[in-house]
Design a protein around this motif. Structure first.
Motif, PDB file in Angstrom:
ATOM      1  N   LEU A 361     -13.394   7.277   0.896  1.00  0.00           N
ATOM      2  CA  LEU A 361     -12.160   6.099   0.807  1.00  0.00           C
ATOM      3  C   LEU A 361     -11.105   6.606   1.016  1.00  0.00           C
ATOM      4  N   LYS A 362     -10.223   5.829   1.638  1.00  0.00           N
ATOM      5  CA  LYS A 362      -8.586   5.942   1.542  1.00  0.00           C
ATOM      6  C   LYS A 362      -8.138   5.016   0.464  1.00  0.00           C
ATOM      7  N   TRP A 363      -6.762   4.958   0.494  1.00  0.00           N
ATOM      8  CA  TRP A 363      -5.811   4.197  -0.554  1.00  0.00           C
ATOM      9  C   TRP A 363      -6.166   2.466  -0.066  1.00  0.00           C
ATOM     10  N   ASN A 364      -4.843   1.920   0.060  1.00  0.00           N
ATOM     11  CA  ASN A 364      -4.714   0.441   0.206  1.00  0.00           C
ATOM     12  C   ASN A 364      -5.319   0.033   1.670  1.00  0.00           C
ATOM     13  N   LEU A 365      -6.045  -0.850   1.376  1.00  0.00           N
ATOM     14  CA  LEU A 365      -6.731  -1.569   2.722  1.00  0.00           C
ATOM     15  C   LEU A 365      -5.658  -2.257   3.466  1.00  0.00           C
ATOM     16  N   ALA A 366      -4.579  -2.998   2.831  1.00  0.00           N
ATOM     17  CA  ALA A 366      -3.459  -3.864   3.450  1.00  0.00           C
ATOM     18  C   ALA A 366      -2.469  -3.719   2.453  1.00  0.00           C
ATOM     19  N   LEU A 367      -1.245  -3.612   3.397  1.00  0.00           N
ATOM     20  CA  LEU A 367       0.031  -3.695   2.730  1.00  0.00           C
ATOM     21  C   LEU A 367       0.958  -4.424   3.636  1.00  0.00           C
ATOM     22  N   ASP A 368       1.936  -4.889   3.258  1.00  0.00           N
ATOM     23  CA  ASP A 368       2.903  -5.593   4.032  1.00  0.00           C
ATOM     24  C   ASP A 368       3.939  -4.597   4.646  1.00  0.00           C
ATOM     25  N   GLU A 369       4.997  -5.528   5.477  1.00  0.00           N
ATOM     26  CA  GLU A 369       5.820  -4.746   6.391  1.00  0.00           C
ATOM     27  C   GLU A 369       6.870  -3.723   5.523  1.00  0.00           C
ATOM     28  N   HIS A 370       6.813  -3.956   4.364  1.00  0.00           N
ATOM     29  CA  HIS A 370       7.728  -3.474   3.569  1.00  0.00           C
ATOM     30  C   HIS A 370       6.957  -2.168   2.288  1.00  0.00           C
ATOM     31  N   TYR A 371       5.995  -1.965   2.792  1.00  0.00           N
ATOM     32  CA  TYR A 371       4.860  -0.933   1.994  1.00  0.00           C
ATOM     33  C   TYR A 371       4.389  -1.356   0.688  1.00  0.00           C
ATOM     34  N   GLY A 372       4.514  -2.733   0.722  1.00  0.00           N
ATOM     35  CA  GLY A 372       4.175  -3.160  -0.706  1.00  0.00           C
ATOM     36  C   GLY A 372       3.114  -4.682  -0.729  1.00  0.00           C
ATOM     37  N   PRO A 373       2.988  -5.192  -1.911  1.00  0.00           N
ATOM     38  CA  PRO A 373       3.778  -5.422  -2.901  1.00  0.00           C
ATOM     39  C   PRO A 373       3.372  -4.118  -3.657  1.00  0.00           C
ATOM     40  N   THR A 374       4.614  -3.664  -4.541  1.00  0.00           N
ATOM     41  CA  THR A 374       4.224  -2.715  -5.579  1.00  0.00           C
ATOM     42  C   THR A 374       5.014  -2.757  -6.562  1.00  0.00           C
ATOM     43  N   ILE A 375       4.609  -2.131  -7.840  1.00  0.00           N
ATOM     44  CA  ILE A 375       5.463  -2.392  -9.017  1.00  0.00           C
ATOM     45  C   ILE A 375       6.027  -1.121  -9.630  1.00  0.00           C
ATOM     46  N   GLY A 376       5.933  -0.141  -8.473  1.00  0.00           N
ATOM     47  CA  GLY A 376       6.361   1.264  -9.090  1.00  0.00           C
ATOM     48  C   GLY A 376       5.486   2.126  -8.202  1.00  0.00           C
TER      49      GLY A 376
END
Length: 481
Positions: A361-376
């Protein structure tokens, strides 16, 4: 009827995929090797190429890569990524219904996409979430040892519906749950950030796991496995994390988690460590506890430090235990497609499986154009796909193609088989036999120039010229009986 798929993946979606992957067809098909190619310059992206012919008898090529399905290794569960809170939010709320259906097919369908067959799900918030949450948070100074306030309502909005849609597309899809932190009141830090698990919280935390598994199962989302703690030797200061030493993990498993699963009839596997290759002593220490050992299915590794062959050191010491590779991320620090393809092929698709991983497995399946959303945490990680929050448009990143070279063709229940040695300098490869008897050979040309593969299977053989830096999957039909 299958939905129409966008032109972005026209090279991936070609007529005849079902026959190629299942090994069915007429006499001519039984002598044809299907070929899918991805090149370093992106001119070919999981593109189906002209088939090559299997020759037999005196025409068979000697030497090269020898496929031998009579020697089998680990049985595979699957390949994929993590459906984080952020990924589910983007897929469920930032795309039109048509965009979402198309993307989900491209991710989870074997014919129209790459057929992801295994995913990891954070239990509560990770760094890739919209808010800091667990399933039983309490006001400061209050506790809930009976878990009276337990609720998965947060995940009913986006995560659970998206998982159910994925399971409907690929019923063979399996899930693993991994917590970044226990609820804050269970911890020495009194917060989901920092600290460790209080001894008095051992039993409530085990019950928290059983409640989580049962609650998701009641929603139609079963879990194949769980890990006790994501990255137990890394405690971040701005997103959920929890320190857990090997003796603590062993103690909690044998005294609480394992017995709780037995009592509640939970069949989800317990998989330990869930951290980097470099500290392979950790799972060996936990497995060395005989009482804990009996509850443990295997060990999970991440790829941020150390070498992949450390997986084999754990396997060799405990050959009856399974091996999982559960996380590494692509990101803006590495945007050269060919380099990313080569790294994934060398370390994950070929390296991790040759070192006994049954899941990659790799990490995130999908993120947005700003590499998020993320809380840290990571501020420039990238997922399999990038979803534009405003338009819903999708960009496919290198992970999609590298993992796709395996997930599309290696079905759940396949076995890794003997494939070697290779005469060709610069060629790395691994092979699998699917439940239907077809064989998928995945090869990477890490050399700086074109190399010709020579592959032999029984009395038949084929050759193929693989461009410099390219990856290919070859599907051999099942032998006739």
């Amino acid at each position: 009827m299958k939905r129409v798929v966008s032109s972005a993946l026209a090279g991936v979606l070609l007529v005849g995929l079902t026959a190629a992957c299942s090994g069915v067809g007429g006499d001519s098909a039984s002598n044809q090797v299907q070929v899918w190619l991805t090149t370093a310059d992106k001119s070919k992206l999981l593109s189906q190429e002209e088939s090559v012919k299997l020759t037999s008898g005196e025409d068979a090529q000697a030497g090269g890569i020898v496929l031998d399905e009579t020697t089998k290794y680990q049985q595979m569960d699957g390949f994929g990524a993590s459906m984080t809170d952020s990924s589910a939010y983007l897929i469920a709320s930032k795309m039109s219904e048509q965009q979402r259906e198309t993307l989900m097919d491209q991710l989870f369908d074997h014919e129209q996409g790459i057929g992801i067959s295994y995913m990891r799900i954070p239990i509560g918030a990770s760094d890739f979430a919209r808010t800091l949450y667990s399933y039983d948070e309490m006001p400061a100074g209050q506790t809930d040892p009976q878990l009276a306030n337990f609720s998965i309502d947060h995940d009913k909005e986006f995560l659970i519906p998206t998982l159910k849609q994925a399971l409907a597309i690929n019923p063979d899809l399996k899930l693993m749950g991994s917590p970044w932190s226990a609820p804050g009141w269970m911890k020495t830090s009194e917060s989901m950030i920092g600290g460790g698990l209080k001894p008095e919280a051992y039993k409530p935390y085990a019950n928290y796991f059983t409640k989580f598994i049962k609650a998701f199962e009641a929603e139609g989302v079963p879990f194949d496995a769980v890990t006790p703690q994501n990255e137990p030797h890394y405690v971040p200061d701005n997103y959920p994390g929890m320190r857990m030493e090997p003796f603590e993990q062993a103690e909690w498993i044998k005294g609480n988690l394992g017995p709780a699963f037995e009592k509640e009839g939970i069949k989800s596997k317990i998989v330990i460590w869930d951290h980097n290759w470099d500290e392979y002593y950790y799972p060996m220490t936990v497995l060395g506890d005989a009482e804990a050992n009996r509850y443990i299915d295997g060990s999970a590794f991440h790829g941020y430090a150390g070498e992949v062959d450390n997986q084999s050191k754990v396997h060799d010491a405990y050959p009856d235990k399974n091996m999982y590779f559960t996380e590494v991320s692509g990101g803006a620090w590495a945007t050269e497609f060919g380099g990313n393809l080569k790294w994934d092929m060398h370390n994950l698709i070929i390296g991790a499986t040759r070192n006994w991983a049954k899941v990659v497995l790799k990490w995130n399946l999908a993120l947005d154009e700003h590499y998020g959303p993320t809380i840290g945490g990571c501020q420039n990680c990238m997922g399999f796909v990038t979803i534009d929050q405003h338009s819903g448009d999708v960009t496919f990143n290198s992970d999609y193609y590298s993992i796709g070279h395996a997930s599309k063709f290696v079905r759940s229940g396949a076995y890794r088989i003997e494939s070697g040695p290779s005469d060709e300098e610069g060629i790395e490869q691994v092979a699998f036999q699917n439940p239907d008897g077809s064989i998928a050979l995945i090869a990477m040309n890490s050399a700086g120039e074109e190399r010709e593969l020579h592959v032999r299977h029984g009395s038949k053989s084929f050759s193929y010229k693989l461009p410099a830096g390219a990856a290919a999957t070859f599907v051999l039909p099942a032998a006739k009986t």
